[in-house]
Scaffold this motif. Sequence first.
Motif, PDB file in Angstrom:
ATOM      1  N   MET A  79       0.827  -1.208   0.000  1.00 53.59           N
ATOM      2  CA  MET A  79       0.000   0.000   0.000  1.00 53.59           C
ATOM      3  C   MET A  79       0.858   1.254   0.000  1.00 53.59           C
ATOM      4  SD  MET A  79      -3.090  -1.112   2.561  1.00 53.59           S
ATOM      5  CE  MET A  79      -4.081   0.380   2.521  1.00 53.59           C
ATOM      6  N   VAL A  80       1.892   1.229   0.845  1.00 58.06           N
ATOM      7  CA  VAL A  80       2.736   2.423   0.953  1.00 58.06           C
ATOM      8  C   VAL A  80       3.625   2.576  -0.288  1.00 58.06           C
ATOM      9  CG1 VAL A  80       4.544   3.569   2.279  1.00 58.06           C
ATOM     10  CG2 VAL A  80       2.707   2.357   3.467  1.00 58.06           C
ATOM     11  N   VAL A  81       4.229   1.466  -0.700  1.00 55.23           N
ATOM     12  CA  VAL A  81       5.173   1.546  -1.808  1.00 55.23           C
ATOM     13  C   VAL A  81       4.470   1.807  -3.146  1.00 55.23           C
ATOM     14  CG1 VAL A  81       6.885   0.263  -3.158  1.00 55.23           C
ATOM     15  CG2 VAL A  81       6.913   0.130  -0.668  1.00 55.23           C
ATOM     16  N   LEU A  82       3.407   1.068  -3.401  1.00 59.31           N
ATOM     17  CA  LEU A  82       2.791   1.137  -4.728  1.00 59.31           C
ATOM     18  C   LEU A  82       1.643   2.133  -4.824  1.00 59.31           C
ATOM     19  CD1 LEU A  82       2.680  -2.702  -5.194  1.00 59.31           C
ATOM     20  CD2 LEU A  82       4.203  -1.176  -6.435  1.00 59.31           C
ATOM     21  N   LYS A  83       0.967   2.304  -3.697  1.00 61.96           N
ATOM     22  CA  LYS A  83      -0.257   3.089  -3.762  1.00 61.96           C
ATOM     23  C   LYS A  83      -0.079   4.453  -3.113  1.00 61.96           C
ATOM     24  CE  LYS A  83      -5.075   1.986  -2.728  1.00 61.96           C
ATOM     25  NZ  LYS A  83      -5.868   1.254  -1.719  1.00 61.96           N
ATOM     26  N   GLY A  84       0.999   4.566  -2.319  1.00 63.98           N
ATOM     27  CA  GLY A  84       1.242   5.834  -1.648  1.00 63.98           C
ATOM     28  C   GLY A  84       0.381   6.058  -0.430  1.00 63.98           C
ATOM     29  N   SER A  85      -0.077   4.968   0.180  1.00 64.83           N
ATOM     30  CA  SER A  85      -0.927   5.109   1.365  1.00 64.83           C
ATOM     31  C   SER A  85      -0.161   5.747   2.511  1.00 64.83           C
ATOM     32  CB  SER A  85      -1.431   3.742   1.822  1.00 64.83           C
ATOM     33  OG  SER A  85      -2.179   3.153   0.798  1.00 64.83           O
ATOM     34  N   GLY A  86      -0.883   6.445   3.332  1.00 71.58           N
ATOM     35  CA  GLY A  86      -0.283   7.101   4.485  1.00 71.58           C
ATOM     36  C   GLY A  86      -0.704   6.423   5.769  1.00 71.58           C
ATOM     37  N   PHE A  87      -0.292   7.004   6.858  1.00 70.28           N
ATOM     38  CA  PHE A  87      -0.532   6.453   8.182  1.00 70.28           C
ATOM     39  C   PHE A  87      -2.011   6.159   8.425  1.00 70.28           C
ATOM     40  CE2 PHE A  87      -1.007   6.641  12.763  1.00 70.28           C
ATOM     41  CZ  PHE A  87       0.040   5.845  13.176  1.00 70.28           C
ATOM     42  N   TRP A  88      -2.848   7.107   8.032  1.00 76.07           N
ATOM     43  CA  TRP A  88      -4.277   6.986   8.302  1.00 76.07           C
ATOM     44  C   TRP A  88      -4.908   5.810   7.547  1.00 76.07           C
ATOM     45  CZ3 TRP A  88      -7.036   8.302  12.145  1.00 76.07           C
ATOM     46  CH2 TRP A  88      -8.433   8.328  12.053  1.00 76.07           C
ATOM     47  N   ASP A  89      -4.390   5.550   6.342  1.00 76.45           N
ATOM     48  CA  ASP A  89      -4.945   4.448   5.543  1.00 76.45           C
ATOM     49  C   ASP A  89      -4.648   3.083   6.150  1.00 76.45           C
ATOM     50  OD1 ASP A  89      -5.775   6.250   3.457  1.00 76.45           O
ATOM     51  OD2 ASP A  89      -3.651   6.426   2.957  1.00 76.45           O
ATOM     52  N   VAL A  90      -3.567   3.022   6.909  1.00 79.15           N
ATOM     53  CA  VAL A  90      -3.197   1.713   7.454  1.00 79.15           C
ATOM     54  C   VAL A  90      -3.404   1.668   8.967  1.00 79.15           C
ATOM     55  CG1 VAL A  90      -1.578   1.133   5.611  1.00 79.15           C
ATOM     56  CG2 VAL A  90      -0.754   2.386   7.598  1.00 79.15           C
ATOM     57  N   ARG A  91      -4.270   2.531   9.462  1.00 80.55           N
ATOM     58  CA  ARG A  91      -4.453   2.595  10.913  1.00 80.55           C
ATOM     59  C   ARG A  91      -4.960   1.287  11.513  1.00 80.55           C
ATOM     60  NH1 ARG A  91      -8.362   5.122   8.216  1.00 80.55           N
ATOM     61  NH2 ARG A  91     -10.549   4.995   8.857  1.00 80.55           N
ATOM     62  N   TYR A  92      -5.816   0.587  10.790  1.00 82.06           N
ATOM     63  CA  TYR A  92      -6.322  -0.685  11.321  1.00 82.06           C
ATOM     64  C   TYR A  92      -5.224  -1.738  11.349  1.00 82.06           C
ATOM     65  CZ  TYR A  92     -10.877   1.470  11.093  1.00 82.06           C
ATOM     66  OH  TYR A  92     -11.916   2.315  11.286  1.00 82.06           O
ATOM     67  N   HIS A  93      -4.362  -1.678  10.328  1.00 87.71           N
ATOM     68  CA  HIS A  93      -3.208  -2.580  10.323  1.00 87.71           C
ATOM     69  C   HIS A  93      -2.357  -2.348  11.573  1.00 87.71           C
ATOM     70  CE1 HIS A  93      -4.381  -2.588   6.102  1.00 87.71           C
ATOM     71  NE2 HIS A  93      -3.688  -3.700   5.941  1.00 87.71           N
ATOM     72  N   PHE A  94      -2.184  -1.083  11.913  1.00 89.10           N
ATOM     73  CA  PHE A  94      -1.397  -0.734  13.098  1.00 89.10           C
ATOM     74  C   PHE A  94      -2.027  -1.315  14.355  1.00 89.10           C
ATOM     75  CE2 PHE A  94       1.156   2.433  10.881  1.00 89.10           C
ATOM     76  CZ  PHE A  94       2.324   2.395  11.612  1.00 89.10           C
ATOM     77  N   ILE A  95      -3.334  -1.115  14.471  1.00 86.26           N
ATOM     78  CA  ILE A  95      -4.025  -1.586  15.678  1.00 86.26           C
ATOM     79  C   ILE A  95      -3.888  -3.100  15.801  1.00 86.26           C
ATOM     80  CG2 ILE A  95      -6.281  -1.852  16.788  1.00 86.26           C
ATOM     81  CD1 ILE A  95      -7.017   0.891  15.469  1.00 86.26           C
ATOM     82  N   ILE A  96      -4.090  -3.785  14.683  1.00 87.31           N
ATOM     83  CA  ILE A  96      -4.010  -5.244  14.712  1.00 87.31           C
ATOM     84  C   ILE A  96      -2.595  -5.703  15.050  1.00 87.31           C
ATOM     85  CG2 ILE A  96      -4.138  -7.318  13.270  1.00 87.31           C
ATOM     86  CD1 ILE A  96      -6.506  -5.806  11.799  1.00 87.31           C
ATOM     87  N   MET A  97      -1.608  -5.054  14.429  1.00 91.03           N
ATOM     88  CA  MET A  97      -0.227  -5.452  14.670  1.00 91.03           C
ATOM     89  C   MET A  97       0.164  -5.202  16.118  1.00 91.03           C
ATOM     90  SD  MET A  97       2.073  -7.061  13.248  1.00 91.03           S
ATOM     91  CE  MET A  97       1.263  -7.103  11.660  1.00 91.03           C
ATOM     92  N   PHE A  98      -0.335  -4.117  16.658  1.00 91.31           N
ATOM     93  CA  PHE A  98      -0.049  -3.787  18.045  1.00 91.31           C
ATOM     94  C   PHE A  98      -0.627  -4.864  18.966  1.00 91.31           C
ATOM     95  CE2 PHE A  98       0.347  -1.111  21.772  1.00 91.31           C
ATOM     96  CZ  PHE A  98       1.536  -0.468  21.472  1.00 91.31           C
ATOM     97  N   THR A  99      -1.802  -5.334  18.605  1.00 98.89           N
ATOM     98  CA  THR A  99      -2.430  -6.405  19.385  1.00 98.89           C
ATOM     99  C   THR A  99      -1.574  -7.671  19.315  1.00 98.89           C
ATOM    100  OG1 THR A  99      -4.505  -5.460  18.645  1.00 98.89           O
ATOM    101  CG2 THR A  99      -4.623  -7.571  19.794  1.00 98.89           C
ATOM    102  N   PHE A 100      -1.142  -8.013  18.107  1.00102.52           N
ATOM    103  CA  PHE A 100      -0.264  -9.177  17.949  1.00102.52           C
ATOM    104  C   PHE A 100       0.963  -9.051  18.856  1.00102.52           C
ATOM    105  CE2 PHE A 100      -1.940 -10.127  13.520  1.00102.52           C
ATOM    106  CZ  PHE A 100      -2.359 -11.400  13.834  1.00102.52           C
ATOM    107  N   ALA A 101       1.600  -7.889  18.796  1.00101.10           N
ATOM    108  CA  ALA A 101       2.831  -7.666  19.562  1.00101.10           C
ATOM    109  C   ALA A 101       2.566  -7.863  21.051  1.00101.10           C
ATOM    110  CB  ALA A 101       3.386  -6.278  19.289  1.00101.10           C
ATOM    111  N   THR A 102       1.469  -7.287  21.514  1.00101.10           N
ATOM    112  CA  THR A 102       1.142  -7.393  22.933  1.00101.10           C
ATOM    113  C   THR A 102       0.897  -8.852  23.323  1.00101.10           C
ATOM    114  OG1 THR A 102       0.020  -5.303  22.611  1.00101.10           O
ATOM    115  CG2 THR A 102      -0.290  -6.378  24.733  1.00101.10           C
ATOM    116  N   VAL A 103       0.128  -9.538  22.501  1.00101.28           N
ATOM    117  CA  VAL A 103      -0.203 -10.929  22.819  1.00101.28           C
ATOM    118  C   VAL A 103       1.056 -11.803  22.857  1.00101.28           C
ATOM    119  CG1 VAL A 103      -1.364 -13.012  21.973  1.00101.28           C
ATOM    120  CG2 VAL A 103      -2.567 -10.824  21.972  1.00101.28           C
ATOM    121  N   PHE A 104       1.869 -11.724  21.794  1.00101.90           N
ATOM    122  CA  PHE A 104       3.043 -12.594  21.735  1.00101.90           C
ATOM    123  C   PHE A 104       4.027 -12.312  22.872  1.00101.90           C
ATOM    124  CE2 PHE A 104       2.392 -13.258  16.918  1.00101.90           C
ATOM    125  CZ  PHE A 104       1.617 -14.369  17.171  1.00101.90           C
ATOM    126  N   ASN A 105       4.304 -11.024  23.098  1.00106.31           N
ATOM    127  CA  ASN A 105       5.274 -10.703  24.137  1.00106.31           C
ATOM    128  C   ASN A 105       4.739 -11.008  25.529  1.00106.31           C
ATOM    129  OD1 ASN A 105       7.788  -9.488  22.875  1.00106.31           O
ATOM    130  ND2 ASN A 105       6.162  -8.408  21.804  1.00106.31           N
TER     131      ASN A 105
END
Lengths: 245, 372
Positions: free
Chosen positions: B335-361
Amino acid sequence: MQAVIKADKLSKHFGHFTAVNEISFEVAPGEIFGFLGANGAGKTTAMRMLCGLSIPTSGTATVAGFDVYKQTEEIKKNIGYMSQKFSLYEDLTVLENIRFYGGIYGLSDRDLQQKSETLITRLNLQNEAKKLVGSLPLGWKQKLSFSVAVLHEPKIVFLDEPTGGVDPVTRRQFWDLIYEVADRGITVFVTTHYMDEAEYCNRVSIMVDGSIEALDTPPKLKQQFSANSMDEVFYELARGAKRSE
Amino acid sequence: MRTLKFLLQKEFRQIFRDPSILRVIFIMPVIQLMILPWAADYEIKNIKLSVVDHDHSEYSRKLINKITASGYFELADYSNSYKQALHKVEHDEADLMLEIPTSFEKDVVKENKAKLFMALNAINGVKANLGGAYLRTIIQDYNQEIRLEWLQMPRMNIEPTIQITSSNWYNPLLNYKYFMVPGILVILLTMIGSNLAAINIVKEKEIGTIEQINVTPVKKYHFLLGKLVPFWILGMVVLTLGLFISWAVYGIIPLGSYLTIYAFAAVYLLTVLGLGLLISTYAGTQQQAMLISFFLMMIFILMGGLYTSIDSMPHWAQIITKFNPVSYFIDVMRMVVLKGSGFWDVRYHFIIMFTFATVFNGWAIWHYRKTS
Ligand SMILES: Nc1ncnc2c1ncn2[C@@H]1O[C@H](COP(=O)(O)OP(=O)(O)OP(=O)(O)O)[C@@H](O)[C@H]1O
Ligand SMILES: [Mg+2]
């Protein structure tokens, strides 16, 4: 005086196997306590329970006044431990190992500086201080390992076969070090397979197949078993052992 | 804090003294990024196309010209018989069939809408699928052109459109490597991160030094943090190296911002390293750790959307990809490389990844035992 180690019917089972079977004993402050037994008798298992590394199956024990079930982390602040397997970092230098272990026990920078200097001088490691620990001969490693285990001045130090595989001269030097720390008031709990070393202890216990079969001062044990040496005492007891590897 | 300082100092010393770690960190990314994109290159030329032209109009000829001019297609057959074209596909003489209906020109001109029919040869699915994607892009392009043409005519103000269902936000015609390289970089980061973290602690278990740590008052989260931080930093270095190679060798510059990539990678690395630490709390030997980590990586990579597009997976597989951290990072990268998406476009990805990080650690800390 209040005992620093108290064990009462302490047991450890691995599945159906009873590695340590209801051992009971007390160790007084400042004492050098020898913990003898043939291979597989359960010495390491018992020691790991006392160090808070392994939770007992049954029985009770306190170390430095702390419970071995619930206060393992408190125990760890008050003890030093030298495991049977050499476990300093071989890819760190002598000095780095000393500073690392001193550091994680919370010594101040000044203490670290001063203690590592004293230690290196005492062990005559001036030329090796900046060498990787992996390159040292075994005897030196063991002495270093012991010195690191008492760097933070614990109340008790547990030594699991500290002189295994070490030459007689180095073993003597090692016991000099043990006496020095005992003189500072540190209680020493030590396992060994060498009976001459058993003679250096204030009291010894002899474990056979998970149980303590005898416990007293070396002279009294010799008297009890009408033996001339600790060797004979040990042989008398360990002969019947089934577990010996 | 002071404890952590000593732990970090130790880890860094050990890392810099271990040539194998440095090799993995610096040489592996370089080699993989240089070789893999070429090996995994699905840019396929000479896709055999069978065209059924019922229209024989100027518009249909223009379209066919445009398709063959792209350089990706080879006209295997040109006829006005659907049967004949299908025969070609069935006999593997064509990968792709395009049918232009009789009324194509008329529909484009009068109704502003035209339908095209496309059939793929599923035997070489990758080739046909990719060909299909190329073809769609070309038609879309063509659509733009006739729009432009029409727009120049003053009387017509309704834009004619050719219906295509696919949403092509990336352009495979442009350069297939734009599509692959960011994905490979993600895989690389994942493998290096989880492997190093998993093996490192298990190695201490094997040597026995972990026992010496466990008998000290060091808190277990301090110890794990001491392992996490150095590898996190190394991961960021690998990412930088990877992005540099992407630019220097493949000329890839993200349309979006590097900042978004780094921010996401920061959280992503926590996830991957957390997973590695978690594996190491379960494994007793380095082999076990490698095996578990290898097994998970296989699933993550195969189901991460790098080689197979997630859209074309069966439903149950699509659900699994929702639990696959790799698929989120690949998505974000593209998304970022090809489409030029910014932080706001991937906000859900961030939330999900943050959840993953919290769970695993959290799980790793919970499961790590200083006392067995
Ligand atoms: N984690 C474990 N799981 C199962 N059995 C174990 C475990 N740890 C030790 N044992 C068994 O318990 C017995 C006692 O082992 P331990 O290591 O305590 O003996 P030891 O007296 O220290 O022997 P050595 O003199 O050889 O060091 C052995 O038979 C050993 O195989
Ligand atoms: Mg032992």
